[in-house]
Scaffold this active site. Structure first.
Site, PDB file in Angstrom:
ATOM      1  N   GLY A 159      24.755 -30.423 -18.733  1.00  0.00           N
ATOM      2  CA  GLY A 159      25.138 -30.297 -20.391  1.00  0.00           C
ATOM      3  C   GLY A 159      24.216 -30.941 -21.183  1.00  0.00           C
ATOM      4  O   GLY A 159      23.368 -30.443 -21.674  1.00  0.00           O
TER       5      GLY A 159
ATOM      6  N   SER B 141      19.210 -29.337 -14.799  1.00  0.00           N
ATOM      7  CA  SER B 141      19.402 -29.145 -16.103  1.00  0.00           C
ATOM      8  C   SER B 141      19.135 -30.619 -16.947  1.00  0.00           C
ATOM      9  O   SER B 141      18.484 -31.280 -16.706  1.00  0.00           O
ATOM     10  CB  SER B 141      20.529 -28.333 -16.361  1.00  0.00           C
ATOM     11  OG  SER B 141      20.599 -27.667 -17.684  1.00  0.00           O
ATOM     12  N   TRP B 142      20.430 -30.703 -17.661  1.00  0.00           N
ATOM     13  CA  TRP B 142      20.571 -32.236 -18.375  1.00  0.00           C
ATOM     14  C   TRP B 142      20.572 -33.055 -17.118  1.00  0.00           C
ATOM     15  O   TRP B 142      19.948 -34.254 -17.389  1.00  0.00           O
ATOM     16  CB  TRP B 142      21.845 -32.039 -19.172  1.00  0.00           C
ATOM     17  CG  TRP B 142      22.255 -33.579 -19.349  1.00  0.00           C
ATOM     18  CD1 TRP B 142      23.331 -34.265 -18.683  1.00  0.00           C
ATOM     19  CD2 TRP B 142      21.765 -34.550 -20.053  1.00  0.00           C
ATOM     20  NE1 TRP B 142      23.461 -35.480 -18.752  1.00  0.00           N
ATOM     21  CE2 TRP B 142      22.330 -35.747 -20.002  1.00  0.00           C
ATOM     22  CE3 TRP B 142      20.423 -34.729 -21.095  1.00  0.00           C
ATOM     23  CZ2 TRP B 142      21.971 -37.110 -20.778  1.00  0.00           C
ATOM     24  CZ3 TRP B 142      20.217 -35.847 -21.762  1.00  0.00           C
ATOM     25  CH2 TRP B 142      20.839 -37.029 -21.335  1.00  0.00           C
TER      26      TRP B 142
ATOM     27  N   ASP C  81      14.634 -18.560 -15.714  1.00  0.00           N
ATOM     28  CA  ASP C  81      15.453 -19.686 -16.465  1.00  0.00           C
ATOM     29  C   ASP C  81      15.341 -19.355 -17.915  1.00  0.00           C
ATOM     30  O   ASP C  81      14.229 -19.963 -18.370  1.00  0.00           O
ATOM     31  CB  ASP C  81      15.150 -21.030 -15.938  1.00  0.00           C
ATOM     32  CG  ASP C  81      16.237 -22.020 -16.354  1.00  0.00           C
ATOM     33  OD1 ASP C  81      16.827 -21.854 -17.547  1.00  0.00           O
ATOM     34  OD2 ASP C  81      16.268 -22.931 -15.727  1.00  0.00           O
TER      35      ASP C  81
ATOM     36  N   HIS D 161      19.004 -19.938 -14.350  1.00  0.00           N
ATOM     37  CA  HIS D 161      19.135 -21.424 -14.590  1.00  0.00           C
ATOM     38  C   HIS D 161      20.227 -21.957 -13.676  1.00  0.00           C
ATOM     39  O   HIS D 161      20.080 -23.177 -13.306  1.00  0.00           O
ATOM     40  CB  HIS D 161      19.599 -21.562 -16.076  1.00  0.00           C
ATOM     41  CG  HIS D 161      19.802 -23.011 -16.373  1.00  0.00           C
ATOM     42  ND1 HIS D 161      18.804 -24.080 -16.468  1.00  0.00           N
ATOM     43  CD2 HIS D 161      21.077 -23.525 -16.626  1.00  0.00           C
ATOM     44  CE1 HIS D 161      19.414 -25.197 -16.749  1.00  0.00           C
ATOM     45  NE2 HIS D 161      20.854 -25.028 -16.883  1.00  0.00           N
TER      46      HIS D 161
HETATM   47  N1  STX Z   1      22.148 -27.417 -21.374  1.00  0.00           N
HETATM   48  C1  STX Z   1      21.772 -27.238 -19.875  1.00  0.00           C
HETATM   49  C2  STX Z   1      22.375 -27.988 -19.198  1.00  0.00           C
HETATM   50  O1  STX Z   1      22.556 -28.924 -18.816  1.00  0.00           O
HETATM   51  C3  STX Z   1      21.308 -27.538 -22.511  1.00  0.00           C
HETATM   52  C4  STX Z   1      23.687 -27.241 -18.475  1.00  0.00           C
HETATM   53  N2  STX Z   1      23.905 -25.933 -18.617  1.00  0.00           N
HETATM   54  N3  STX Z   1      24.995 -25.448 -17.939  1.00  0.00           N
HETATM   55  C5  STX Z   1      25.575 -26.800 -17.295  1.00  0.00           C
HETATM   56  O2  STX Z   1      24.572 -27.589 -17.636  1.00  0.00           O
HETATM   57  C6  STX Z   1      26.885 -26.870 -16.542  1.00  0.00           C
HETATM   58  C7  STX Z   1      26.812 -25.622 -15.502  1.00  0.00           C
HETATM   59  C8  STX Z   1      26.863 -28.116 -15.794  1.00  0.00           C
HETATM   60  C9  STX Z   1      27.984 -26.662 -17.310  1.00  0.00           C
END
Ligand code: STX
Length: 316
Positions: free
Chosen positions: A43, A110-111, A266, A294
């Site tokens: 997120g 990701s985050w 990604d 991603h």
């Molecule tokens: N945000 C990317 C990220 O961390 C820019 C992310 N994208 N989807 C998710 O996290 C979840 C699957 C955890 C909802």
């Protein structure tokens, strides 16, 4: 290809008050005597669904998962006050101490990779290893790519829906336009913006789109936390002191056994960031999955992550 482990239930769940305002929800699953590992979700604002437990051998790992401030089962929901990267870093330490864990492996995509880097660079002595995926360094160029121009060229159809809540004369700064709506006093305005913001990410997360994922992200409660918290962190540049902070501080964590897993296609967190991290940190194993985007649920990424958790479980 490695497949998910069977779904298990947590053997312990709890709440930890981390500030006057915030209480975080955590759970432990697997083997209480196993090697400790903490999962940092994405997120920010994404929370931890049960399927995340299935990436870890349940006899080898003591898996700790928690919902970061304002999301999942943490309270208050979608709260932006007292919600920064460094608050989360200190929550991770509070949770570690609360559980009586001296050191643990850190797993984040990701985050979650951003937060894993911020945490490990602040507390390297607490990290037995790092398993990172879909590298996100929270630089202006990455935000620009995904929320302003770039990813829009690959998903022009989904982009149209993302633009929908924003009037034409505000579209030259979409992050600001979204922030205004996501923090509006009008809950209708907030909800419409949250849905469009979240669906954009769900539509672009996989090489092959998944309609179920779109529905889950569009759900009101999830979208509210996810969109508000993400946008708040991004408007504030991740609360980092420079665009290059996480790359420049790689020296602090160079010695920690680490693996980076990245999908070639990604679109949310393009591979250039993983590549720059790999160049700055050649000691970390670097795995590019040639046929993935991603999401951690894509077959190649899932397989590489499970191989990695198995190897780290058996190491030293
Ligand atoms: N945000 C990317 C990220 O961390 C820019 C992310 N994208 N989807 C998710 O996290 C979840 C699957 C955890 C909802």
């Amino acid at each position: 290809m490695r497949e998910l482990y069977p779904l298990i239930e947590p053997y312990k769940e709890g709440k930890l008050q981390v500030s006057q305002l915030h209480t975080i929800h955590f759970e432990e699953s697997g083997n209480p005597q196993g090697k400790p590992i903490v999962l940092l979700h994405g997120g920010p604002g994404g929370g931890c669904p049960p399927v995340y437990r299935q990436y870890f051998h349940h006899e080898k790992w003591r898996l700790v998962m928690f919902d970061q401030r304002g999301c999942g089962k943490s309270q208050p929901h979608a709260e932006l006050r007292e919600n920064t990267t460094w608050d989360l870093v200190s929550d991770i330490e509070k949770l570690r101490e609360h559980l009586g864990i001296e050191k643990w492996v850190v797993f984040g995509g990701s985050w979650g990779s951003t937060l894993s880097l911020a945490y490990s660079q602040t507390h390297p002595e607490r990290c037995l290893g790092l398993i990172l995926r879909g590298i996100f360094l929270l630089r202006q160029k990455e935000l620009r790519w995904f929320y302003q121009e770039g990813a829009s060229y690959i998903f022009p159809d989904a982009w149209e829906e993302y633009l929908q809540p924003i009037p034409v004369d505000e579209r030259d700064d979409l992050l600001t336009a979204y922030y205004q709506r996501l923090t509006s006093p009008d809950s209708q305005v907030r909800q419409e913006a949250a849905r469009a913001w979240s669906i954009w990410e769900a539509s672009t997360s996989r090489l092959f789109p998944d309609t179920q994922l779109k529905q889950a992200f569009a759900e009101d409660k999830f979208a509210e936390a996810f969109a508000r918290i993400e946008c708040h962190y991004f408007i504030n540049k991740g609360f980092l002191n420079s665009d290059h902070q996480l790359l420049l501080n790689v020296d602090c964590i160079r010695h920690i056994p680490s693996v980076i897993v990245q999908g070639r296609y990604d679109v949310v967190c393009p591979m250039t960031s993983a590549w720059e991290l790999h160049r700055a940190w050649p000691e970390a194993e670097f795995i590019v999955v040639p046929d993935a985007g991603h999401s951690m649920s894509e077959v190649g990424i899932r397989s590489a992550l499970i191989e990695a958790t198995d190897r780290f479980a058996d190491a030293g």
